[in-house]
Design an enzyme around this catalytic site. Structure first.
Site, PDB file in Angstrom:
ATOM      1  CB  THR A 151     -20.524   3.016   5.616  1.00  0.00           C
ATOM      2  OG1 THR A 151     -19.122   3.099   5.415  1.00  0.00           O
ATOM      3  CG2 THR A 151     -21.150   2.151   4.540  1.00  0.00           C
TER       4      THR A 151
ATOM      5  CB  VAL B 189     -12.945  -1.573  10.158  1.00  0.00           C
ATOM      6  CG1 VAL B 189     -11.592  -1.832   9.498  1.00  0.00           C
ATOM      7  CG2 VAL B 189     -12.851  -0.408  11.138  1.00  0.00           C
ATOM      8  N   GLY B 190     -13.860  -1.993   6.790  1.00  0.00           N
ATOM      9  CA  GLY B 190     -14.033  -2.922   5.677  1.00  0.00           C
ATOM     10  C   GLY B 190     -13.217  -4.191   5.810  1.00  0.00           C
TER      11      GLY B 190
ATOM     12  CB  THR C  41     -21.695   0.698   8.630  1.00  0.00           C
ATOM     13  OG1 THR C  41     -20.827   1.815   8.812  1.00  0.00           O
ATOM     14  CG2 THR C  41     -22.323   0.352   9.982  1.00  0.00           C
TER      15      THR C  41
ATOM     16  CB  SER D 228     -14.696   0.142   0.426  1.00  0.00           C
ATOM     17  OG  SER D 228     -15.849  -0.006   1.217  1.00  0.00           O
ATOM     18  CG  ASP D 229     -17.143  -3.201   3.793  1.00  0.00           C
ATOM     19  OD1 ASP D 229     -16.497  -2.163   4.048  1.00  0.00           O
ATOM     20  OD2 ASP D 229     -18.341  -3.328   4.089  1.00  0.00           O
TER      21      ASP D 229
HETATM   22  N1  GLY Z   1     -17.118  -0.013   5.485  1.00  0.00           N
HETATM   23  C1  GLY Z   1     -16.534   1.043   4.771  1.00  0.00           C
HETATM   24  C2  GLY Z   1     -15.118   0.829   4.487  1.00  0.00           C
HETATM   25  O1  GLY Z   1     -14.379   0.286   5.307  1.00  0.00           O
HETATM   26  O2  GLY Z   1     -14.685   1.225   3.449  1.00  0.00           O
END
Ligand code: GLY
Length: 282
Positions: free
Chosen positions: A157, A208-209, A206, A187-188
C-alpha cells in the site's frame, strides 16, 4: 513561514520481495518520488501534493497500488484509495474500484461532491463519468503470484502526508488490497482508520486492513495528537494497542509543528521523507 515537509510510504517488503535488488529498487523509487513530491509541494498545496505523490506511487509497478495491484480471489483487481484535507476536514475515497490507472485521482475528484465515498460499480461508473479511461493495472508478476496462490500480505500500500508552507496538512493512501481476498472485502485505506488528516496532524497507514481497523490506527493517532499528545507518544500508544493482538501495520505521520514519525509492527515498511535539505530513505 512554515518549512514544508513531505513523507511517503510504499508498504512492507513481503516474503516474495525481500531480495536485495528489489529492496534497493523500491528505495530508489521512494527517493525519486519524495524528491519530486517536495519540489511539487513548493508550488502547490499539501492537498494537491499528496494526490500527486500517490499518483506517482500508483504508477510504479513495484508497489501494490494502481499499476501492480494485487489480484483478488476471483482474478479481478479492486483498488481502494482516499484523500483527506486537514483544513476543510473533507474525506473522500473509492472502495473496490476497477479498471482505472489512478484511484487516488478519482478520490480527489470526489472532494467536490456531497457524496464523497463511493464503492464498487458506483465508483467505477463515477470515474467513467469524469472521462477517466479504462486501464488494466495487472502486471505479469502479480498474475504469476495469483496463479501460484502466493499470499503476500500487506506488501505495498502507498501513502503520502504533506505539510505546506501555510501550515496545512493533507494525507492520501492507495492500495491494491491484501491479495486473494474475498470479493466484497473492504480495505482500511479508504476509511479514517487508514488515512486521516486535520489541522494538527496527518497519518497514512499500510498493513493488514482488518488489524488497522481494529485499532482505528490513523484516527487514533490523530485524535491523541489533537488532544495534546506528541506525535511519538501517540504512535507508541496506538502501536501498543496493535501489539496486544500482534496486529500487522505501519504508519507515517507529521504534525503542523513539523514533527515527523513512523512506526511498523513488523519489519519492515519502506518510507522516505524530506524537508528539502535531506532526503531520508528506509
Ligand atoms: N492496508 C491495505 C489493505 O489491507 O487493504
Amino acid at each position: 513561514m512554515i518549512k514544508p515537509k513531505v513523507i511517503i510510504h510504499g508498504g512492507f517488503f513481503s516474503e516474495s520481495h525481500t531480495d536485495a535488488a528489489t529492496k534497493l529498487a523500491k528505495q530508489e523509487s521512494m527517493k525519486r518520488i519524495v524528491s519530486l513530491a517536495y519540489a511539487y509541494l513548493l508550488e502547490h498545496t499539501a492537498l494537491e501534493t499528496v494526490a500527486f505523490a500517490c499518483e506517482l506511487l500508483e504508477d510504479d509497478p513495484l508497489f501494490n497500488a494502481g499499476i501492480g495491484s494485487q489480484i483478488q480471489s476471483d482474478g479481478q483487481v479492486r483498488m481502494s484509495a482516499s484523500i483527506m484535507d486537514g483544513i476543510s476536514r473533507k474525506f473522500s475515497g473509492v472502495i473496490n474500484i476497477q479498471d482505472v490507472k489512478n484511484p487516488i485521482r478519482v478520490a480527489e475528484k470526489l472532494l467536490a461532491y456531497d457524496d464523497r465515498v463511493l464503492g464498487g460499480e458506483g465508483a467505477t461508473a463515477f470515474a467513467r463519468s469524469q472521462g477517466i479511461e479504462p486501464f488494466d493495472v495487472r502486471i505479469p508478476q502479480r498474475i504469476k503470484e495469483w496463479e501460484d496462490k502466493v499470499a503476500a500480505r500487506g506488501i505495498g500500500t502507498v501513502g503520502c502526508v504533506a505539510l505546506d508552507s501555510k501550515g496545512h496538512i493533507a494525507a492520501a493512501t492507495s492500495t491494491g488490497g491484501k491479495g486473494f481476498e474475498m470479493v466484497g472485502r473492504i480495505s482500511d485505506s479508504a476509511t479514517v482508520a487508514g488515512n486521516f488528516a486535520n489541522y494538527a496532524v496527518g497519518i497514512s497507514c499500510t498493513g493488514v486492513g482488518e488489524d488497522i481497523v481494529s485499532v482505528a490506527l490513523a484516527a487514533a493517532i490523530g485524535t491523541r495528537v489533537t488532544d495534546g499528545a506528541s506525535l511519538e507518544a501517540a504512535f507508541k500508544k496506538s502501536f501498543e494497542e496493535l501489539a496486544a493482538f500482534d496486529g500487522f501495520a505501519g504508519a507515517i505521520g507529521l504534525t503542523a509543528q513539523g514533527e515527523v514519525y513512523h512506526a511498523d509492527s513488523h519489519p519492515s515498511m519502506v518510507y522516505a521523507l524530506t524537508d528539502g535539505a535531506v532526503v531520508e530513505v528506509f
